[in-house]
Design a protein around this motif. Structure first.
Motif, PDB file in Angstrom:
ATOM      1  N   ASN A 177       0.794  -1.232   0.000  1.00 38.09           N
ATOM      2  CA  ASN A 177       0.000   0.000   0.000  1.00 38.09           C
ATOM      3  C   ASN A 177       0.820   1.272   0.000  1.00 38.09           C
ATOM      4  O   ASN A 177       0.313   2.348   0.299  1.00 38.09           O
ATOM      5  N   LYS A 224       0.310  -6.350  -7.940  1.00 34.31           N
ATOM      6  CA  LYS A 224      -0.828  -5.427  -7.875  1.00 34.31           C
ATOM      7  C   LYS A 224      -1.364  -5.275  -6.450  1.00 34.31           C
ATOM      8  O   LYS A 224      -1.748  -4.190  -6.031  1.00 34.31           O
ATOM      9  N   ASN A 255       0.096  -2.524  -4.388  1.00 35.77           N
ATOM     10  CA  ASN A 255       0.057  -1.181  -4.945  1.00 35.77           C
ATOM     11  C   ASN A 255      -0.895  -0.247  -4.226  1.00 35.77           C
ATOM     12  O   ASN A 255      -2.006  -0.622  -3.878  1.00 35.77           O
ATOM     13  N   TYR A 256      -0.456   0.981  -4.075  1.00 36.22           N
ATOM     14  CA  TYR A 256      -1.340   2.040  -3.607  1.00 36.22           C
ATOM     15  C   TYR A 256      -2.196   2.500  -4.784  1.00 36.22           C
ATOM     16  O   TYR A 256      -3.398   2.683  -4.644  1.00 36.22           O
ATOM     17  N   ALA A 257      -1.565   2.676  -5.937  1.00 36.81           N
ATOM     18  CA  ALA A 257      -2.323   3.099  -7.113  1.00 36.81           C
ATOM     19  C   ALA A 257      -1.481   2.965  -8.373  1.00 36.81           C
ATOM     20  O   ALA A 257      -0.259   2.840  -8.307  1.00 36.81           O
ATOM     21  N   TYR A 258      -2.174   2.978  -9.534  1.00 36.09           N
ATOM     22  CA  TYR A 258      -1.516   3.176 -10.821  1.00 36.09           C
ATOM     23  C   TYR A 258      -1.795   4.617 -11.227  1.00 36.09           C
ATOM     24  O   TYR A 258      -2.949   4.994 -11.439  1.00 36.09           O
ATOM     25  N   ASN A 299       1.885  10.560   0.497  1.00 39.17           N
ATOM     26  CA  ASN A 299       0.785   9.597   0.549  1.00 39.17           C
ATOM     27  C   ASN A 299       1.262   8.205   0.177  1.00 39.17           C
ATOM     28  O   ASN A 299       0.597   7.219   0.459  1.00 39.17           O
ATOM     29  N   THR A 306      -3.863   8.818   2.256  1.00 42.11           N
ATOM     30  CA  THR A 306      -3.117   8.341   3.426  1.00 42.11           C
ATOM     31  C   THR A 306      -2.921   9.460   4.436  1.00 42.11           C
ATOM     32  O   THR A 306      -3.106   9.281   5.639  1.00 42.11           O
ATOM     33  N   ASN A 307      -2.520  10.630   3.945  1.00 44.55           N
ATOM     34  CA  ASN A 307      -2.318  11.759   4.843  1.00 44.55           C
ATOM     35  C   ASN A 307      -3.500  12.715   4.807  1.00 44.55           C
ATOM     36  O   ASN A 307      -3.372  13.899   5.089  1.00 44.55           O
ATOM     37  N   ASN A 336      -8.340   4.596  -3.437  1.00 43.21           N
ATOM     38  CA  ASN A 336      -7.916   3.628  -4.452  1.00 43.21           C
ATOM     39  C   ASN A 336      -8.479   2.233  -4.199  1.00 43.21           C
ATOM     40  O   ASN A 336      -7.807   1.233  -4.392  1.00 43.21           O
ATOM     41  N   GLY A 372      -7.721   4.852  -8.307  1.00 44.11           N
ATOM     42  CA  GLY A 372      -6.270   4.803  -8.490  1.00 44.11           C
ATOM     43  C   GLY A 372      -5.829   3.851  -9.577  1.00 44.11           C
ATOM     44  O   GLY A 372      -4.765   3.257  -9.495  1.00 44.11           O
ATOM     45  N   GLY A 373      -6.659   3.674 -10.609  1.00 40.82           N
ATOM     46  CA  GLY A 373      -6.269   2.785 -11.694  1.00 40.82           C
ATOM     47  C   GLY A 373      -6.407   1.318 -11.326  1.00 40.82           C
ATOM     48  O   GLY A 373      -6.042   0.439 -12.093  1.00 40.82           O
ATOM     49  N   LYS A 374      -6.920   1.038 -10.120  1.00 40.26           N
ATOM     50  CA  LYS A 374      -7.066  -0.359  -9.697  1.00 40.26           C
ATOM     51  C   LYS A 374      -8.504  -0.842  -9.848  1.00 40.26           C
ATOM     52  O   LYS A 374      -8.765  -2.032  -9.764  1.00 40.26           O
TER      53      LYS A 374
END
Lengths: 365, 253
Positions: free
Chosen positions: A175, A217, A220-223, A236, B110-111, B125, B207-209
């Protein structure tokens, strides 16, 4: 009543088109006058926000050549724009693989080095990149370049970990990782870890890479593409697959950030200028290229764009601290282990896109 | 004259609705200039089917949540009869979707404020974040028709029901909900259709996920430059939208 209606209609039918036509005539007329005043004019197409605007007006003042400046977002939109041939561009700047594609399609004119004396300021060592997409070195003038690597937050990430791409697969960074939101960039770590070329297209390589990326994947936090830099600045996330140009900009705004090009190798990219077939003022276009390679102008541009410049004149103007910034000026050793993207045939790109879609619908159990 | 006044609208309909749909059908039913159903059949492939199912699921959840919020709210607003309160609930509609979703991104990060105040893990995300964004964005479209439907029910009918011995629950199920049926149904359509076709919210909060069918179609048009496949999938989505509105039309009559 009937008569009045007819009158109103006449007004609408006759006057409004007249106003429209008059407006256009005025607009074009004035446009014509403007360009004639300045003499020759060149049409330049570049990435968005990729030049110091002052450079353009300085050039116009010095040479009397008018510059019509246009911008685009991605090489693919540039390609579509150019191919539609609705505007005849004199000079275009784009990424190496797109230039390779256009050269292969016979859309690029050779440049005349004798018209660009400042070309001597381009550092010889960066011509190894040019060789990958313009082996005769006769079509392009390098503009900016860089690598792809890991931007990380030194407060949360062990610098030893990011020496290898395997950092992206470490459970402890769950994450906290941002991957680039594009298929070719995402494949870089996967291919490099397998010891394969980043231009691999054979099915076993792709299948294995997909399995690796699916496994990744979950962590992952994001793409993200453009936002990755801001998320890293705001802390973040703690690790991002990113272009060195953006890493430079991010480091300026958050001093906890550092950049590493992993030992397994990575991508080396370059944006360069070329003269397309549609060019009608090649001499003026080459004058513009010469102006851009002038160290003073290149410095102005470098200071604004803040990507790696291939201009030796600029490098020599910098103080020691800037010269030794390895994010800005990658070492010879890094240049050596990195590889340049090649243009891929449509059929292979389709398989890449399929892989990307499969990765996007994969949900870890 | 009055007939002629309709011409601009006719031109609008032809130019901006009919011709584009014909273009989509042309692209969707051809590949390299030959007629084919393959772009439409492609919906059965996993990479397209999973996003479609996810879209339908998230949209249905979104509809249910919006109804659960806006029916009690509509009843409350009816009894308060405060125009100002109604106006407040409409306010989010005035703001650009992208901006308000961006604000959610800052809240959920997150923050972000929520993470810092409550020391919880960021849900940005994820599908949950996407769902929250959808509900926030589409809630006004449920509140308006439902509130209007409740507000148009005559007080005397409700009084009569009470006079005849009905309790509150009976008034709700026998008078209020049937009376507002048309409003509730149009709320369902107004929420379901944009939710099913959305891609911006999942792009920004997922978030693209989170890959919805809207994202897949958008990617075909931009990234992959495969307009034929994009149009084919777009046609399938149009059929889904049409079916859902027809189903509700049936419920209305």
């Amino acid at each position: 009543m009937k008569k009045q209606d007819g009158f109103v209609q006449k007004i609408i039918v006759i006057i409004i088109p007249m106003i429209c036509v008059l407006g256009w005539l005025l607009y074009f007329g004035m446009h014509r006058v403007e360009t004639e005043e300045h003499g020759a004019s060149i049409t330049v197409l570049n990435y968005g926000d990729y030049i110091e605007r002052e450079v353009l007006s300085d050039f116009e003042e010095q040479t009397g050549i008018h510059v019509v400046y246009e911008e685009y977002e991605t090489p693919e939109t540039m390609y579509a724009k150019y191919k539609s041939k609705s505007i005849s561009y004199d000079l275009i700047c784009t990424s190496e693989y797109m230039i390779e594609k256009l050269i292969s399609e016979d859309e690029v004119l050779p440049i005349h080095p004798q018209n660009i004396p400042n070309l001597s300021y381009i550092d010889e060592k960066y011509y190894s990149i040019v060789d990958a997409f313009d082996p005769d070195r006769s079509y392009t003038v390098p503009y900016f370049l860089g690598t792809v690597g890991l931007l990380y937050n030194t407060k949360a990430v062990d610098p030893k970990d990011v020496k290898s791409w395997s950092a992206l697969w470490m459970e402890k960074y769950k994450n906290q990782i941002i991957m680039e939101n594009s298929v070719r960039d995402c494949l870089i770590p996967a291919f490099c870890l397998q010891g394969r070329s980043i231009n691999a297209t054979d099915q076993p390589s792709l299948d294995e890479a997909l399995a690796l990326l699916e496994e990744q994947k979950r962590l992952n936090y994001a793409y993200l593409s453009d936002d990755a830099m801001y998320e890293m600045i705001m802390e973040n996330a703690n690790m991002a697959l990113i272009y060195s140009g953006e890493a430079n900009a991010a480091k300026l705004q958050n001093e906890n950030l550092a950049y590493s090009v992993p030992k397994e190798g990575s991508n080396l990219w370059m944006d360069a200028w070329f003269v397309p077939k549609t060019c009608t003022h090649q001499k003026e276009a080459e004058a513009f290229l010469d102006f851009l390679c002038d160290p003073e102008v290149a410095y102005q541009n470098w200071d604004y764009v803040y990507y790696t410049t291939p201009n030796v004149g600029v490098y020599e103007m910098l103080d020691k601290e800037d010269q030794e910034d390895r994010t800005m000026f990658p070492s010879e050793e890094v240049l050596e282990r990195c590889e340049v993207f090649h243009a891929l045939p449509d059929e292979d790109m389709r398989r890449y896109n399929d892989l990307w879609k499969q990765l996007k619908v994969y949900y870890a159990k | 004259m009055s007939k002629r006044l309709a011409y601009p609208y006719l031109a609008w309909i032809v130019g901006f609705i009919i011709i584009p749909i014909l273009f989509i059908c042309y692209y969707g039913l051809t590949r390299d200039g030959h007629f084919t159903f393959s772009n439409i059949a492609a919906i059965t492939e996993n990479v397209h089917w999973i996003p479609l199912v996810l879209s339908v699921r998230l949209s249905l959840i979104c509809v249910v949540i919006c109804l659960l919020i806006s029916i009690p709210l509509g009843l409350a607003l009816r009894s308060i009869r405060s125009r100002f309160l109604v106006f407040l609930f409409m306010m989010p509609m005035w703001m650009n979707t992208v901006l308000s979703i961006l604000a959610w991104k800052l809240l959920l990060g997150t923050n972000g404020i929520i993470g810092r105040l409550f020391h919880v893990r960021s849900i940005l995300n994820t599908q949950l974040a996407t769902e929250i964004g959808m509900v926030y964005d589409l809630l006004p479209f449920a509140i308006i028709p439902i509130y209007n439907a409740f507000a148009s029910i005559d007080d005397s009918i409700i009084d009569a029901a009470y006079d005849l011995g009905a309790d509150r629950a009976q008034v709700l199920t026998k008078i209020m909900l049937p009376g507002a049926k048309a409003g509730i149904l149009s709320a369902v359509v107004m929420v379901f259709v944009p939710a099913l076709t959305s891609f911006v919210i999942s792009d920004m909060l997922g978030g693209g996920k989170v890959s919805l069918i809207g994202n897949v179609i958008e990617q075909e048009f931009t990234n992959s430059m495969d307009w034929n496949l994009g149009s084919g999938l777009g046609m399938v989505l149009m059929v889904f939208v049409l079916l859902s509105t027809m189903l509700l039309r049936g419920g209305e009559s």
